[in-house]
Write an enzyme that holds these catalytic residues in place. Structure first.
Site, PDB file in Angstrom:
ATOM      1  N   ASP A 159       0.875  -1.150  -0.063  1.00 52.75           N
ATOM      2  CA  ASP A 159      -0.119   0.044   0.113  1.00 52.75           C
ATOM      3  C   ASP A 159       0.825   1.164   0.105  1.00 52.75           C
ATOM      4  O   ASP A 159       1.926   1.110   0.299  1.00 52.75           O
ATOM      5  CB  ASP A 159      -1.145   0.070   1.201  1.00 52.75           C
ATOM      6  CG  ASP A 159      -2.290   0.774   0.813  1.00 52.75           C
ATOM      7  OD1 ASP A 159      -2.304   1.855   0.032  1.00 52.75           O
ATOM      8  OD2 ASP A 159      -3.062   0.632   1.494  1.00 52.75           O
ATOM      9  N   GLU A 172     -10.587   7.040   3.720  1.00 54.56           N
ATOM     10  CA  GLU A 172      -9.623   6.523   4.641  1.00 54.56           C
ATOM     11  C   GLU A 172      -9.133   7.394   5.555  1.00 54.56           C
ATOM     12  O   GLU A 172      -8.736   8.673   5.057  1.00 54.56           O
ATOM     13  CB  GLU A 172      -8.620   5.647   4.065  1.00 54.56           C
ATOM     14  CG  GLU A 172      -8.024   6.513   2.940  1.00 54.56           C
ATOM     15  CD  GLU A 172      -6.626   5.692   2.418  1.00 54.56           C
ATOM     16  OE1 GLU A 172      -6.080   4.941   2.840  1.00 54.56           O
ATOM     17  OE2 GLU A 172      -6.214   6.101   1.174  1.00 54.56           O
TER      18      GLU A 172
END
Ligand code: BGC
Length: 634
Positions: free
Chosen positions: A315, A518
């Site tokens: 990520d 997020e």
């Protein structure tokens, strides 16, 4: 074809030009020029042989270059050429500097690609982007409901068509790789990424996510698998996001045994079987161990037990979290854990030099590097990038936001609506001779309707870019949908603050959450916003029967307010096609959506994972018959 030959003929050291006597087509004796290309450049040769051939030709520098994925704003075409970079990404809201049209995107991606094609071995980059509910960064794209709504729709055929449409729109911008779908089965709706999950049940997540993967990538074994109008998918985030303590984003998973965790690994197994070719690692930790450094999960489980042969991507800056402030150690652990492609948006040069050093000292083995590069190249060959590195300009002109895709999105919206309460058969609304009052600013605002990951990272959210924009994306708001569906003989009045309800036959009140994504979406209190409670109270005081549409990324606590509502619909985050909401409100289509999450009564139930006595159980959804004249949807 001719152009390609000219290009090939200048490949240094790779092309042998030989004159051979041709015997084809009765032209025996005519000397023809025939080029001989390296095996890895020959699409007739198997992918595995092409990978082997190319890998053997590569220097260590070229191999390490393939392992890095900078952000588009931190790299140039010249860097790509000089460092032999393997991939580039657009993070949420990272748009071309020239504008946000498909052509701007295709030009930008092609420009980077040119840098890659100018390298010694002409290895194309693979460009990745978060197309998580349609090609959501691009103005004019079809924006589908966020996944929580698709979980409520629970329709595999629909998922596949959404995947296909999304892939076509992504290809229309010259991109062939998307970071979707999320396979988390969120267990605590405090988590700000809950809406990215299809369901709290990992079985459903695996099933629906796999159908989307098939739509995005095509079917394994078909000629056009990953090619043409298909793209490569990255299932994410492996594994345990959604299980963190307190539902914290990027948090720690402590309450699950290895055996319980298997349930959440299962969706990955299912999606890999369906062909998923890349897997993104989660930011979260399991019992304190950051997954980016977890050899067991990445190498033994994913690459071993699950027989995953594609590449594992980190990520965004995920590896550096392993040992904060120790870049070298973090990279060492994450490479050795088995990550292949490193999403290191800015510090990619540092990644290259550190990794080189780690190989020189033997802390990272050559064979680990070869494994990483083999996997990356394999997917690039499968993706057809070596044959078609540049954007297909035919797709650019027609792909984005086309009517057919919008029809699929509208169908998805109507199938995602969950009817939670309907006293006195207030729904479906009557079409003719009805005075309808629509209340709430969220009824007429694309920013609210589309949620996070839309044009910008956080969506049109107050904390990110000011008040949500009414016209953030083109499409139809819920209010417009209602006006269209109500028919010419009815009257539709709108008030953002709910004044003037008196005298109407029915009120449709739209409430919900402001957009978020997020890192900004975790909440301790999922109660309705005060402004929404005020709105409900105001309309209630008018005595007009009230239908409430809740536009949110998760169930919200409305136990104290539900008694004031005559009907309640969970509309989730519908995206660009607000008409889909009106389709079911007026009975043109039946309500078929079912909750894919348990709906809690209060925050105590959320915090203690108590699903024993919820306001509505998972699977709940009232059905009312279609009353309109249109055909049932497929
Ligand atoms: C998110 C990923 C996303 C990546 C690239 C990360 O912060 O966790 O889901 O794919 O950014 O935008």
């Amino acid at each position: 074809m001719a152009k390609k030959r000219v290009k090939h003929s200048i490949f240094t050291g790779l092309v042998l030009l030989t004159l051979v006597g041709s015997t084809i087509g009765g032209q025996s004796g005519i000397a023809r020029a025939k080029e001989k290309i390296a095996p890895y450049q020959d699409p007739r040769i198997s992918v595995e042989r092409r990978v082997d051939d190319l890998l053997r030709r590569m220097t260590l520098d070229e191999k390490i270059g393939q392992m890095v994925e900078p952000e588009r704003n931190a790299v140039t075409a010249a860097d790509i050429k000089d460092y032999g970079i393997g991939s580039v990404l657009s993070g949420g809201g990272s748009l071309p500097t020239t504008g946000n049209t498909p052509t701007d995107w295709a030009n930008m991606v092609d420009n980077f690609q040119k840098g890659a094609m100018d390298t010694r071995l002409h290895i194309p980059i693979i460009y990745g982007i978060d197309a998580v509910h349609g090609h959501n960064n691009v103005y004019g794209a079809t924006v589908f409901p966020h996944n929580i709504g698709l979980g409520a729709a629970d329709d595999l055929n629909l998922m596949k068509r959404i995947g296909q449409a999304t892939a076509e729109e992504v290809r229309a911008t010259g991109i062939s790789y998307v970071f979707a779908p999320v396979l988390a089965a969120p267990q605590n709706i405090r988590w700000g990424r809950t809406y990215e999950g299809y369901s709290e049940d990992p079985k459903d997540t695996g099933k629906l996510g796999s159908a989307l993967v098939k739509g995005l990538q095509g079917n394994v074994g078909d000629k056009d698998f990953l090619k043409g109008t298909h793209v490569v998918s990255s299932i994410k985030h492996f594994v345990g996001d959604g299980l963190t303590e307190g539902g914290d984003d990027q948090g720690n998973v402590t309450e699950y045994t290895d055996q319980e965790l298997q349930k959440y690994i299962k969706p990955y197994k299912t999606a890999i079987k369906a062909g998923a070719r890349t897997v993104m690692v989660t930011y979260s930790s399991i019992n304190g161990l950051k997954t980016h450094g977890d050899y067991h999960l990445i190498t033994e489980v994913l690459k071993g037990d699950l027989h995953f042969t594609g590449f594992v991507i980190s990520d965004y800056n995920g590896p550096q979290q392993i040992v904060p402030n120790d870049f070298r150690e973090s990279i060492k652990r994450s490479v050795n854990a088995g990550i292949d492609l490193f999403m290191i948006p800015n510090d990619w040069k540092k990644f290259i030099s550190v990794t080189k050093e780690l190989v020189a000292t033997g802390e990272v083995s050559q064979s680990r590097i070869n494994d990483a590069v083999t996997r990356i190249l394999r997917v690039k060959f499968e993706n057809g990038l070596f044959e078609h590195p540049y954007a297909d300009r035919n797709l650019v002109s027609k792909g984005i936001g086309q009517a057919e895709h919008r029809a699929v999105a509208r169908e998805a919206v109507r199938k995602s609506q969950v009817l939670l309460k309907n006293d006195n058969h207030i729904l479906p609304l009557k079409k003719n001779n009805t005075n309808i009052f629509v209340a709430g600013k969220k009824a007429d605002n694309m920013g609210y309707q589309a949620g996070g990951w839309t044009i910008s990272w956080q969506g049109g959210s107050p904390q990110w870019m000011g008040q949500p924009e009414k016209n953030l994306i083109p499409g139809t708001t819920i209010l417009q949908g209602i006006k269209e569906a109500a028919g010419t003989k009815s009257k539709v009045d709108f008030s953002a603050d709910g004044s003037g309800a008196k005298g109407h036959d029915v009120a449709v009140v739209v409430i919900g959450e402001p957009p978020y994504a997020e890192m900004f979406g975790d909440r301790d209190d999922l109660g309705l916003l005060q402004e929404d409670i005020d709105l409900i109270n105001k309309v209630k005081a008018s005595g007009v029967p009230m239908v409430v549409l809740l536009q949110s990324g998760r169930p919200m606590i409305l136990t104290d307010q539900i008694k004031d509502m005559d009907a309640l619909v969970a509309s989730w985050l519908p995206g660009s096609e607000g008409e889909g909401v009106a389709d079911v409100l007026f009975g043109d289509y039946p309500f078929t959506g079912k909750l894919s999450f348990t709906w809690p009564r209060n925050m105590e139930q959320v915090n203690s994972h108590d699903k024993s006595n919820p306001l509505f159980p998972k699977g709940y959804g009232l059905k009312i018959k279609q009353t309109g004249k249109k055909e049932h949807s497929r």
